[in-house]
Design an enzyme around this catalytic site. Structure first.
Site, PDB file in Angstrom:
ATOM      1  N   TRP A 103      16.834   5.618  49.518  1.00 52.15           N
ATOM      2  CA  TRP A 103      16.917   6.636  48.451  1.00 52.15           C
ATOM      3  C   TRP A 103      17.799   7.792  48.882  1.00 52.15           C
ATOM      4  O   TRP A 103      18.572   8.328  48.076  1.00 52.15           O
ATOM      5  CB  TRP A 103      15.519   7.094  48.032  1.00 52.15           C
ATOM      6  CG  TRP A 103      14.734   5.955  47.456  1.00 52.15           C
ATOM      7  CD1 TRP A 103      13.634   5.364  47.990  1.00 52.15           C
ATOM      8  CD2 TRP A 103      15.014   5.226  46.249  1.00 52.15           C
ATOM      9  NE1 TRP A 103      13.213   4.322  47.201  1.00 52.15           N
ATOM     10  CE2 TRP A 103      14.037   4.221  46.128  1.00 52.15           C
ATOM     11  CE3 TRP A 103      15.994   5.332  45.262  1.00 52.15           C
ATOM     12  CZ2 TRP A 103      14.011   3.316  45.050  1.00 52.15           C
ATOM     13  CZ3 TRP A 103      15.971   4.445  44.194  1.00 52.15           C
ATOM     14  CH2 TRP A 103      14.985   3.441  44.096  1.00 52.15           C
ATOM     15  N   ASP A 173      13.592  15.361  47.511  1.00 52.11           N
ATOM     16  CA  ASP A 173      13.141  14.278  46.646  1.00 52.11           C
ATOM     17  C   ASP A 173      11.720  13.950  47.103  1.00 52.11           C
ATOM     18  O   ASP A 173      11.515  13.389  48.180  1.00 52.11           O
ATOM     19  CB  ASP A 173      14.066  13.063  46.830  1.00 52.11           C
ATOM     20  CG  ASP A 173      13.588  11.832  46.052  1.00 52.11           C
ATOM     21  OD1 ASP A 173      12.522  11.887  45.429  1.00 52.11           O
ATOM     22  OD2 ASP A 173      14.310  10.808  46.096  1.00 52.11           O
ATOM     23  N   LYS A 197       4.586   7.272  40.789  1.00 54.07           N
ATOM     24  CA  LYS A 197       3.795   6.857  41.950  1.00 54.07           C
ATOM     25  C   LYS A 197       2.507   7.680  42.036  1.00 54.07           C
ATOM     26  O   LYS A 197       1.418   7.126  42.016  1.00 54.07           O
ATOM     27  CB  LYS A 197       4.611   6.986  43.222  1.00 54.07           C
ATOM     28  CG  LYS A 197       5.838   6.058  43.170  1.00 54.07           C
ATOM     29  CD  LYS A 197       6.928   6.526  44.086  1.00 54.07           C
ATOM     30  CE  LYS A 197       8.286   5.991  43.751  1.00 54.07           C
ATOM     31  NZ  LYS A 197       8.416   4.552  43.606  1.00 54.07           N
TER      32      LYS A 197
HETATM   33  C1  LIG Z   1      11.863   8.392  47.148  1.00 49.74           C
HETATM   34  C2  LIG Z   1      12.398   7.863  45.843  1.00 49.74           C
HETATM   35  N1  LIG Z   1      13.403   8.518  45.251  1.00 49.74           N
HETATM   36  C3  LIG Z   1      13.913   8.086  44.082  1.00 49.74           C
HETATM   37  C4  LIG Z   1      13.436   6.965  43.455  1.00 49.74           C
HETATM   38  C5  LIG Z   1      14.066   6.522  42.160  1.00 49.74           C
HETATM   39  O1  LIG Z   1      13.287   6.950  41.110  1.00 49.74           O
HETATM   40  P1  LIG Z   1      13.619   6.581  39.597  1.00 49.74           P
HETATM   41  O2  LIG Z   1      13.371   5.134  39.441  1.00 49.74           O
HETATM   42  O3  LIG Z   1      12.667   7.462  38.831  1.00 49.74           O
HETATM   43  O4  LIG Z   1      15.043   6.933  39.343  1.00 49.74           O
HETATM   44  C6  LIG Z   1      12.374   6.268  44.029  1.00 49.74           C
HETATM   45  C7  LIG Z   1      11.830   5.061  43.354  1.00 49.74           C
HETATM   46  O5  LIG Z   1      11.092   4.284  43.899  1.00 49.74           O
HETATM   47  C8  LIG Z   1      11.855   6.721  45.258  1.00 49.74           C
HETATM   48  O6  LIG Z   1      10.849   6.064  45.853  1.00 49.74           O
END
Ligand SMILES: Cc1ncc(COP(=O)(O)O)c(C=O)c1O
Length: 361
Positions: A103, A173, A197
């Protein structure tokens, strides 16, 4: 009897049954309106109450000062990967990023499309098995912000100590560990979260921005891509994901009733202790994939002695009612995701299953 499994999905993840039941009770007639939350205007007093309460609860639960805006947006956490540099990385300036997994890497790639990126730390050449200590973070004094991922959902690591970045805005994030433990959230200039989550269903992204950072956001962006637009209109510039915000509000009410983050943290601590205890007591069988200091409380990742055994584990677990345990397709192995909606009892049952599986194999 309602059929419910032990849900260890990595996200979207399990929601507390009583919240689903409350949503079910209110589904057809939300508080005497004769309409579902999905059918009322986002400008109605009923939705205004949902929006305002969700903001107030978020502030209260995280202990945020009044100098923060709490926004409910669409687009997922992934949109923020681009919106953050669009809003805060002017041409010719440098942003700083900590690279601790898939991520973070996605956030970096988006920022590189907008402007200059300095990598302050990367554990890529160690297969992302750890996060940095604050002393390992190389932060240029002229960086316009530094970005990190507090919990690495795929690799199973989590930051337990955050760097002191002085006047440089700290952006996080927190998609996979928001509201799971106590933190000084006021240290962050911006926090963003895909809620699916710990806080609700997919569809709404929470962006928490401190006023001093918001004030310096770019003014020349397309309207929907500007955080200033959404802040000025309290997330009601366009139609927000109303049903998802409503569920988030219910989840936040539950956290408050439970005793806030102190109580939530206690349960999450006990959950992760139980799972890592199984790993540490059976190192010949459950092989933790990350350095113990960097272990995530939310996602415990491990390998078994062979891929066949991993497949067998997932299959037998499913037959026993435990779902969502397969590691991310990019890393394999087993991953136990134990977000806020997963109870300590469910984790204890899974730990027992793991111990029995080891004995039998
Ligand atoms: C730490 C993290 N950041 C970003 C995301 C992406 O999120 P989204 O699917 O809401 O764009 C995730 C998805 O699992 C994640 O675990």
């Amino acid at each position: 009897m309602i059929h419910r499994v032990y849900n260890f999905n990595p996200g979207p993840a399990t929601l507390p049954l009583e919240i689903l039941q409350q949503a079910q009770r209110e589904l057809l007639d939300y508080r005497g309106t004769g309409m579902s939350v999905m059918e009322i205007s986002h400008r109605s007093p009923e939705y205004e109450e949902i929006n305002n309460s969700a903001v107030a609860l978020m502030r209260e639960i995280l202990g945020l000062g009044n100098n923060y805006k709490v926004l409910f947006l669409g687009g997922g956490a992934s949109s923020q990967f681009a919106l953050i540099p669009m809003n805060f990385l002017p041409a010719g300036k440098t942003s700083a990023y900590i690279d601790t997994g898939a991520w973070s890497d996605k956030a970096i790639k988006e920022a590189q499309k907008i402007g200059k990126v300095h990598i302050s730390f990367s554990s890529k050449d160690q297969n992302y098995t750890r996060v940095p200590k604050p002393s390992e973070i190389d932060l240029p004094s002229d960086a316009v912000y530094i970005h990190l991922t507090s919990n690495n959902t795929i690799f199973g690591t989590q930051l337990h100590e955050f760097p002191d970045t002085g006047n440089i805005p700290l952006i996080a994030d927190m998609s996979s560990d928001i509201a799971s433990r106590r933190l000084d959230f006021n240290r962050f200039s911006l926090i963003y979260v895909g809620v699916q989550k710990n806080l609700g269903p997919a569809g709404v992204t929470i962006v928490i921005i401190r006023d001093d950072l918001l004030a310096i956001a770019a003014d020349d962006l397309p309207t929907m891509f500007s955080y200033k637009t959404h802040a000025a209109k309290s997330s009601l510039f366009n139609t927000p994901p109303v049903f998802a915000v409503y569920i988030v509000k219910l989840v936040l009410e539950r956290i408050k009733k439970q005793g806030g983050l102190e109580a939530v943290e206690k349960v999450n601590f006990a959950k992760k202790e139980r799972i890592y205890q199984v790993i540490d007591n059976n190192t010949d069988f459950f092989r933790g994939t990350v350095e113990p200091d960097s272990r995530s409380w939310m996602n415990a990742t491990m390998r078994l002695p062979s891929e066949e055994l991993e497949k067998k584990f997932v299959t037998e677990a499913k037959a026993a009612g435990f779902v969502g345990l397969k590691g991310h397709r990019s890393v394999g192995g087993i991953r136990v995701s134990m977000y806020n909606g997963v109870s300590l009892e469910d984790v204890e049952k899974l730990a027992g299953f793991m111990e029995r599986f080891k004995k039998a194999n």
